[in-house]
Write an enzyme that holds these catalytic residues in place. Structure first.
Site, mmCIF file in Angstrom:
data_model
loop_
_atom_site.group_PDB
_atom_site.id
_atom_site.type_symbol
_atom_site.label_atom_id
_atom_site.label_comp_id
_atom_site.label_asym_id
_atom_site.label_seq_id
_atom_site.Cartn_x
_atom_site.Cartn_y
_atom_site.Cartn_z
ATOM 1 N N HIS A 1 -4.563 0.480 -14.018
ATOM 2 C CA HIS A 1 -3.749 1.702 -13.905
ATOM 3 C C HIS A 1 -2.545 1.674 -14.855
ATOM 4 O O HIS A 1 -1.934 2.711 -15.102
ATOM 5 C CB HIS A 1 -3.257 1.839 -12.461
ATOM 6 C CG HIS A 1 -3.347 3.229 -11.910
ATOM 7 N ND1 HIS A 1 -4.192 4.200 -12.401
ATOM 8 C CD2 HIS A 1 -2.681 3.832 -10.872
ATOM 9 C CE1 HIS A 1 -4.051 5.310 -11.713
ATOM 10 N NE2 HIS A 1 -3.142 5.121 -10.782
ATOM 11 N N ASN B 1 2.490 8.250 -9.111
ATOM 12 C CA ASN B 1 2.297 9.540 -8.447
ATOM 13 C C ASN B 1 3.455 10.515 -8.633
ATOM 14 O O ASN B 1 3.338 11.697 -8.285
ATOM 15 C CB ASN B 1 2.057 9.332 -6.956
ATOM 16 C CG ASN B 1 0.735 8.638 -6.685
ATOM 17 O OD1 ASN B 1 -0.021 8.327 -7.602
ATOM 18 N ND2 ASN B 1 0.446 8.392 -5.423
ATOM 19 N N ASN C 1 -3.584 11.110 -10.273
ATOM 20 C CA ASN C 1 -2.362 11.541 -9.599
ATOM 21 C C ASN C 1 -1.163 11.673 -10.532
ATOM 22 O O ASN C 1 -0.279 12.491 -10.303
ATOM 23 C CB ASN C 1 -2.030 10.566 -8.460
ATOM 24 C CG ASN C 1 -2.981 10.696 -7.290
ATOM 25 O OD1 ASN C 1 -3.543 11.765 -7.059
ATOM 26 N ND2 ASN C 1 -3.178 9.615 -6.558
#
Length: 230
Positions: A63, A109, A155
């Site tokens: 990520h 996020n 996200n």
């Protein structure tokens, strides 16, 4: 011939008005030039929003590919990140273009908050924003640049879309593939690279960094043709 006092005052007033008009025109021209210069400066400045999560526990996870690309760009151009509001920033210059590298400190996020803040602070137009993120739907190491599109379930992109109220911004996706069992997506994206991926990663990160510079120098279309699916 000497003018009468009244006529002399009128001539003086007319001359004064003429001088004022000349100054106003000169100021207007000067302002116009300054605005053009400012516009050209803005158009040569880019915000490269490299998405990831802060903290050592996330440093080498899939990520965080955005952070890894940002670090590569900074290293290649002898730039240093400094911690500022909502993120770490570094600035690099290439052939007259300025690239502001942003690693948001908001966690993935809430990436949009940092992106919007620095776009406004640095007067970055929407067309000069490039977001770098991971993508589960693309094979490992494959690059895909698009000028607009949906968040694709990411996200970070979802929050940027919400904060900017548009999907019309460029995003450079780095494929991380989807080699995980059903229900294991979070563990996968927050997991570290396999040994095989680690071997290939440096070259792929370098290619992604090249795509970023190409975006600023050559533009969206040429960069897409050069780097997409490569």
């Amino acid at each position: 011939m000497r003018l009468a006092p009244k006529e002399s005052r009128r001539a003086g007033a007319a001359e004064y008005v003429t001088k004022v008009e000349r100054r106003i025109k000169a100021c207007a021209a000067h302002t116009c030039i300054l605005n053009i210069i400012l516009y050209l400066c803005i158009m040569k400045k880019y915000l490269i929003a490299c998405l990831g999560n802060i903290g050592e526990e996330y440093a080498l996870t899939r990520h965080n590919i955005g952070f890894l690309v940002a670090d590569k760009l900074a290293k290649d151009h002898n730039a240093t990140f400094t911690t500022q509001k909502l993120g770490d920033l570094a600035e690099i210059k290439v052939k007259g273009r300025t690239f502001i590298l942003l690693k948001p400190s908001t966690y993935m996020n809430l990436s949009g908050k940092a992106v919007r803040y620095w776009m406004e602070k640095e007067n970055i137009p929407l067309e000069n924003l490039l977001v770098i993120c991971d993508d589960l739907n693309i094979a490992f190491g494959t690059l895909r640049l698009k000028g607009k599109g949906s968040d694709g379930g990411h996200n970070g992109l979802k929050d940027i879309q919400a904060q900017l109220n548009t999907t019309n911004y460029a995003r450079l996706r780095f494929g991380i593939s989807s080699n995980f069992e059903s229900g294991k997506q979070i563990n996968y994206v927050l997991g570290e690279w396999t040994d095989e991926e680690k071997l290939a990663l440096p070259e792929r990160i370098e290619k992604c960094a090249e795509a970023v510079i190409s975006y600023g120098l050559a533009g969206l279309a040429i960069t897409m043709n050069t780097f997409n699916n490569k």
